[in-house]
Design a protein around this motif. Structure first.
Motif, PDB file in Angstrom:
ATOM      1  N   TYR A  36       0.865  -0.935   0.078  1.00  0.00           N
ATOM      2  CA  TYR A  36       0.176  -0.075   0.178  1.00  0.00           C
ATOM      3  C   TYR A  36       0.856   1.331  -0.040  1.00  0.00           C
ATOM      4  CZ  TYR A  36       1.200   0.596   5.089  1.00  0.00           C
ATOM      5  OH  TYR A  36       1.779   0.925   5.998  1.00  0.00           O
ATOM      6  N   GLU A  37       0.319   2.230  -0.439  1.00  0.00           N
ATOM      7  CA  GLU A  37       1.010   3.765  -0.461  1.00  0.00           C
ATOM      8  C   GLU A  37       0.045   4.724  -0.035  1.00  0.00           C
ATOM      9  OE1 GLU A  37       3.003   6.816  -3.691  1.00  0.00           O
ATOM     10  OE2 GLU A  37       2.170   4.893  -4.288  1.00  0.00           O
ATOM     11  N   LEU A  38       0.521   5.373   1.040  1.00  0.00           N
ATOM     12  CA  LEU A  38      -0.420   6.460   1.634  1.00  0.00           C
ATOM     13  C   LEU A  38      -0.298   7.513   0.752  1.00  0.00           C
ATOM     14  CD1 LEU A  38       0.403   6.141   5.304  1.00  0.00           C
ATOM     15  CD2 LEU A  38      -1.720   5.433   4.302  1.00  0.00           C
ATOM     16  N   LEU A  39      -1.486   8.219   0.231  1.00  0.00           N
ATOM     17  CA  LEU A  39      -1.422   9.334  -0.844  1.00  0.00           C
ATOM     18  C   LEU A  39      -1.914  10.749  -0.247  1.00  0.00           C
ATOM     19  CD1 LEU A  39      -3.441   7.402  -3.658  1.00  0.00           C
ATOM     20  CD2 LEU A  39      -0.720   7.809  -3.273  1.00  0.00           C
ATOM     21  N   SER A  40      -2.152  10.660   1.114  1.00  0.00           N
ATOM     22  CA  SER A  40      -2.321  11.979   1.694  1.00  0.00           C
ATOM     23  C   SER A  40      -1.578  12.096   2.905  1.00  0.00           C
ATOM     24  CB  SER A  40      -3.668  11.598   2.115  1.00  0.00           C
ATOM     25  OG  SER A  40      -4.765  11.598   1.111  1.00  0.00           O
ATOM     26  N   ASN A  41      -1.347  13.490   3.320  1.00  0.00           N
ATOM     27  CA  ASN A  41      -0.485  13.967   4.501  1.00  0.00           C
ATOM     28  C   ASN A  41      -1.222  13.283   5.672  1.00  0.00           C
ATOM     29  OD1 ASN A  41       1.243  15.215   2.764  1.00  0.00           O
ATOM     30  ND2 ASN A  41       0.205  17.143   3.100  1.00  0.00           N
ATOM     31  N   ASN A  42      -2.563  13.168   5.775  1.00  0.00           N
ATOM     32  CA  ASN A  42      -3.196  13.065   7.029  1.00  0.00           C
ATOM     33  C   ASN A  42      -3.889  11.658   6.748  1.00  0.00           C
ATOM     34  OD1 ASN A  42      -4.640  12.604   9.471  1.00  0.00           O
ATOM     35  ND2 ASN A  42      -5.409  14.468   9.397  1.00  0.00           N
ATOM     36  N   PRO A  43      -3.578  10.617   6.821  1.00  0.00           N
ATOM     37  CA  PRO A  43      -4.059   9.323   6.335  1.00  0.00           C
ATOM     38  C   PRO A  43      -5.229   8.931   7.188  1.00  0.00           C
ATOM     39  CG  PRO A  43      -1.929   8.711   7.415  1.00  0.00           C
ATOM     40  CD  PRO A  43      -2.069  10.199   7.273  1.00  0.00           C
ATOM     41  N   LYS A  44      -5.832   9.366   8.023  1.00  0.00           N
ATOM     42  CA  LYS A  44      -7.016   8.798   8.735  1.00  0.00           C
ATOM     43  C   LYS A  44      -7.964  10.071   8.813  1.00  0.00           C
ATOM     44  CE  LYS A  44      -3.931   6.096  11.794  1.00  0.00           C
ATOM     45  NZ  LYS A  44      -4.583   4.886  12.175  1.00  0.00           N
ATOM     46  N   ALA A  45      -7.717  11.061   8.006  1.00  0.00           N
ATOM     47  CA  ALA A  45      -8.867  12.137   7.809  1.00  0.00           C
ATOM     48  C   ALA A  45      -9.710  11.746   6.823  1.00  0.00           C
ATOM     49  CB  ALA A  45      -8.133  13.415   7.583  1.00  0.00           C
ATOM     50  N   GLU A  46     -11.017  12.283   6.796  1.00  0.00           N
ATOM     51  CA  GLU A  46     -11.982  11.881   5.946  1.00  0.00           C
ATOM     52  C   GLU A  46     -11.422  12.884   4.613  1.00  0.00           C
ATOM     53  OE1 GLU A  46     -15.980  13.552   7.172  1.00  0.00           O
ATOM     54  OE2 GLU A  46     -15.597  11.998   8.709  1.00  0.00           O
ATOM     55  N   GLY A  47     -11.601  11.820   3.255  1.00  0.00           N
ATOM     56  CA  GLY A  47     -11.155  12.501   2.124  1.00  0.00           C
ATOM     57  C   GLY A  47      -9.505  11.784   2.051  1.00  0.00           C
ATOM     58  N   ALA A  48      -8.872  11.126   2.797  1.00  0.00           N
ATOM     59  CA  ALA A  48      -7.499  10.757   2.709  1.00  0.00           C
ATOM     60  C   ALA A  48      -7.606   9.503   1.708  1.00  0.00           C
ATOM     61  CB  ALA A  48      -6.925  10.400   4.041  1.00  0.00           C
ATOM     62  N   GLN A  49      -6.349   9.230   1.092  1.00  0.00           N
ATOM     63  CA  GLN A  49      -6.704   8.319  -0.064  1.00  0.00           C
ATOM     64  C   GLN A  49      -5.122   7.376   0.210  1.00  0.00           C
ATOM     65  OE1 GLN A  49      -6.903  10.397  -3.834  1.00  0.00           O
ATOM     66  NE2 GLN A  49      -9.239   9.527  -3.722  1.00  0.00           N
ATOM     67  N   MET A  50      -5.517   6.196  -0.054  1.00  0.00           N
ATOM     68  CA  MET A  50      -4.255   5.089  -0.066  1.00  0.00           C
ATOM     69  C   MET A  50      -4.448   4.379  -1.351  1.00  0.00           C
ATOM     70  SD  MET A  50      -3.434   2.246   2.913  1.00  0.00           S
ATOM     71  CE  MET A  50      -5.189   2.343   3.662  1.00  0.00           C
ATOM     72  N   ASN A  51      -3.198   3.938  -1.933  1.00  0.00           N
ATOM     73  CA  ASN A  51      -3.280   3.122  -3.096  1.00  0.00           C
ATOM     74  C   ASN A  51      -3.034   1.798  -2.595  1.00  0.00           C
ATOM     75  OD1 ASN A  51      -3.305   2.747  -5.917  1.00  0.00           O
ATOM     76  ND2 ASN A  51      -1.183   2.241  -5.785  1.00  0.00           N
ATOM     77  N   LEU A  52      -3.656   0.647  -2.979  1.00  0.00           N
ATOM     78  CA  LEU A  52      -3.484  -0.718  -2.635  1.00  0.00           C
ATOM     79  C   LEU A  52      -3.374  -1.559  -3.732  1.00  0.00           C
ATOM     80  CD1 LEU A  52      -6.881  -0.737  -0.606  1.00  0.00           C
ATOM     81  CD2 LEU A  52      -4.334  -1.010   0.489  1.00  0.00           C
ATOM     82  N   LYS A  53      -2.092  -2.409  -3.654  1.00  0.00           N
ATOM     83  CA  LYS A  53      -2.021  -3.217  -4.803  1.00  0.00           C
ATOM     84  C   LYS A  53      -2.107  -4.766  -4.434  1.00  0.00           C
ATOM     85  CE  LYS A  53       1.817  -0.559  -6.619  1.00  0.00           C
ATOM     86  NZ  LYS A  53       3.144  -0.561  -6.992  1.00  0.00           N
ATOM     87  N   TYR A  54      -2.867  -5.545  -5.214  1.00  0.00           N
ATOM     88  CA  TYR A  54      -3.226  -6.873  -4.908  1.00  0.00           C
ATOM     89  C   TYR A  54      -2.904  -7.766  -5.988  1.00  0.00           C
ATOM     90  CZ  TYR A  54      -6.466  -5.242  -1.383  1.00  0.00           C
ATOM     91  OH  TYR A  54      -7.000  -4.594  -0.039  1.00  0.00           O
TER      92      TYR A  54
END
Length: 150
Positions: A36-54
Motif C-alpha cells: 500500500y502507499e499512503l497518498l495523503s498527508n493525514n492518512p486517517k482524515a476524511e478524504g484521505a486516500q491510499m493506493n492498494l496493490k493486490y
C-alpha cells in the motif's frame, strides 16, 4: 449490487479498532495484498486516500481507497475504485459483552460490459470474498493468525 456481511470478534472494541486501523496489519488479513502507499498527508482524515496493490491468482491490480467517514470507534466508511468497479463500504462496530460486532454494508457499482456481466453472473463471489476478509481479520485479531502463513 448491495449486501451486508457481519462477524463477531472476541475482542473489546478499542482493541479491535487498534488492529483494524493499522495499515501494517492489512497484510495479515487481506490475502493477496502486495502493498500500500499512503497518498495523503493525514492518512486517517476524511478524504484521505491510499493506493492498494493486490494479486489474485495471476492477475495483479490496484485500487484507491478513499475515506468518506471516519467516526471511530462507531463507524468507518470508505470507497474503493479500480477499473470498472466503484465499491462503497460502510462499516459499523458495536461492542456487545466485551466483544465487537462488525457489520459491513457493501455496494458495488460496475461500469463496462465485462464488469457488469461479472457482477450479474457471480454476485456470490463478491459476498464470499467480503466474508473471507472478515473471517481472516477475526483469526488475526483473536489468535494472531496471518494469511501470510497459508
Amino acid at each position: 449490487m448491495k449486501y451486508t456481511t457481519e462477524i463477531t470478534v472476541d475482542l473489546p472494541r478499542d482493541e479491535f479498532i487498534k488492529k483494524l486501523d493499522n495499515p501494517e496489519h492489512m497484510k495479515h488479513w487481506q490475502q493477496g495484498l502486495l502493498g500500500y502507499e499512503l497518498l495523503s498527508n493525514n492518512p486517517k482524515a476524511e478524504g484521505a486516500q491510499m493506493n492498494l496493490k493486490y494479486k489474485m491468482g495471476k492477475r495483479e491490480f490496484e485500487m484507491v481507497e478513499t475515506i468518506i467517514k471516519s467516526n471511530f470507534p462507531d463507524e468507518f466508511h470508505t470507497t474503493y475504485d479500480t477499473k470498472g468497479v466503484h465499491n462503497i463500504q460502510k462499516n459499523y462496530f458495536k461492542e456487545i459483552d466485551g466483544k465487537t460486532k462488525w457489520i459491513s454494508e457493501c455496494e458495488f457499482q460496475f461500469s463496462g460490459f465485462g464488469m457488469k456481466l461479472m457482477g450479474f453472473l457471480m454476485p456470490s463471489a463478491f459476498k464470499k470474498q467480503s466474508m473471507k476478509y472478515l473471517k481472516d481479520f477475526k483469526a488475526f485479531a483473536e489468535n494472531g493468525t496471518s494469511v501470510l502463513n497459508t
